[in-house]
Design an enzyme around this catalytic site. Sequence first.
Site, PDB file in Angstrom:
ATOM      1  N   LYS A   1     -77.810  42.883  95.958  1.00 52.12           N
ATOM      2  CA  LYS A   1     -77.544  41.465  96.198  1.00 52.12           C
ATOM      3  C   LYS A   1     -76.050  41.276  96.381  1.00 52.12           C
ATOM      4  O   LYS A   1     -75.244  41.966  95.753  1.00 52.12           O
ATOM      5  CB  LYS A   1     -78.017  40.614  95.007  1.00 52.12           C
ATOM      6  CG  LYS A   1     -77.643  39.134  95.106  1.00 52.12           C
ATOM      7  CD  LYS A   1     -77.984  38.359  93.840  1.00 52.12           C
ATOM      8  CE  LYS A   1     -77.451  36.935  93.920  1.00 52.12           C
ATOM      9  NZ  LYS A   1     -77.745  36.144  92.717  1.00 52.12           N
TER      10      LYS A   1
ATOM     11  N   GLU B   1     -73.535  25.132  86.017  1.00 55.38           N
ATOM     12  CA  GLU B   1     -73.896  26.433  85.443  1.00 55.38           C
ATOM     13  C   GLU B   1     -72.996  26.835  84.279  1.00 55.38           C
ATOM     14  O   GLU B   1     -71.785  27.005  84.438  1.00 55.38           O
ATOM     15  CB  GLU B   1     -73.837  27.519  86.519  1.00 55.38           C
ATOM     16  CG  GLU B   1     -74.308  28.876  86.023  1.00 55.38           C
ATOM     17  CD  GLU B   1     -74.517  29.884  87.131  1.00 55.38           C
ATOM     18  OE1 GLU B   1     -74.898  31.024  86.817  1.00 55.38           O
ATOM     19  OE2 GLU B   1     -74.296  29.539  88.306  1.00 55.38           O
TER      20      GLU B   1
END
Length: 380
Positions: free
Chosen positions: A127, A183
């Site tokens: 990723k 976050e």
Amino acid sequence: MQAPVAVATATDRAGRIAPPSFVLSRPHGTVLAHGVHTRFDSAADAASALRTGRVRTVAGALPFAPDHPAALTAPEVLEHTPTAFTTETPALPTIRISGVMPAEGEHVDRVTTALGLLRADDNTLEKVVLARALTLEAESRIDPEVLLAALVSHDTVGNGFSVDLSAAGAQWFGRHLVGASPEVLIRRRGDLVTAHPLAGSAPRSSDPELDRATAEELRASAKNLGEHTHVVDSLRASLEPLCSELDIPEHPSLTNTRQLWHLGTPVSGILRDPSVTALDLALAVHPTPAICGTPTESARDLINELEGDRGFYAGALGWCDENGDGEWMVTIRCAILEPDGTTLTAHAGGGIVADSDPFDELAETTVKFGTVLDALGVRR
């Protein structure tokens, strides 16, 4: 329901009202730093000063690249208030988009390049997070606290942050990082350690039925679940040596902002060593695959090759006190305000995995820009 707000002010040594150099507004309260006792461009030096008692508190920002200068200070006062941040501010001037970096077609090409590596037979990259930026121009000067107040008031739970980046050196003098990140990188209260990583997202809809269906599709998406797993696995590996107990749900849950649904996993643990501070924890887990990729080093190398230096975008921002308690947020949904007070650079990115679609990834960044653009009334 919009969180309640409180005005926070301080005075400088001449008795004048001075804006805080650091603000982190959260649903459970706001932390503000006033004045500067010591500046640190090294996060390791700041962490050492905290542990040895040379300074009582630290607040500021960590860059995306851990070996680049940080913007941390030991403030003269670290103030806590029980509500979200606001201040008496004028209306925002007109702000327009004046540049796109890179152009949309080039971002698609960058994602395509990454996909070639991710899909290669000899691939080790799983990723990578690729981002792009917008340049914004205001018709007149804007103070950082005005931008912060706009972002906090637009956020449904009162998230927002602002930090003076001058401590990072001459390149950053007079520049401010402002944003409204959803976050939590890491939080420490006593021996309790918590985090709430987000990875995997889908755009919200004004149609309630479509919005609900989109959320359920995200919850079942193999691509997004795989992307989220990389983040959770990395966080587990970083925290297990530091925590005697670690509670990580087997499956992620849904969380949302005005613009997006996210997959999120609430993580909690019990700290083994009480001398490990919130700043130590932040340095141990940053950067996560949520904003970098997997494996970290390979993803960071590709980001540097394709994007160059990210500066403080996708870094972390937070505070730590003399007890080791503190909270650090991932610096996403944010912008850099230049010293002229009229120029901003906003960033947005998305996680790329082998089954990503380049045009879907471009669209995701466009949606993520909405946190800043909508709050500032920027036409698109």
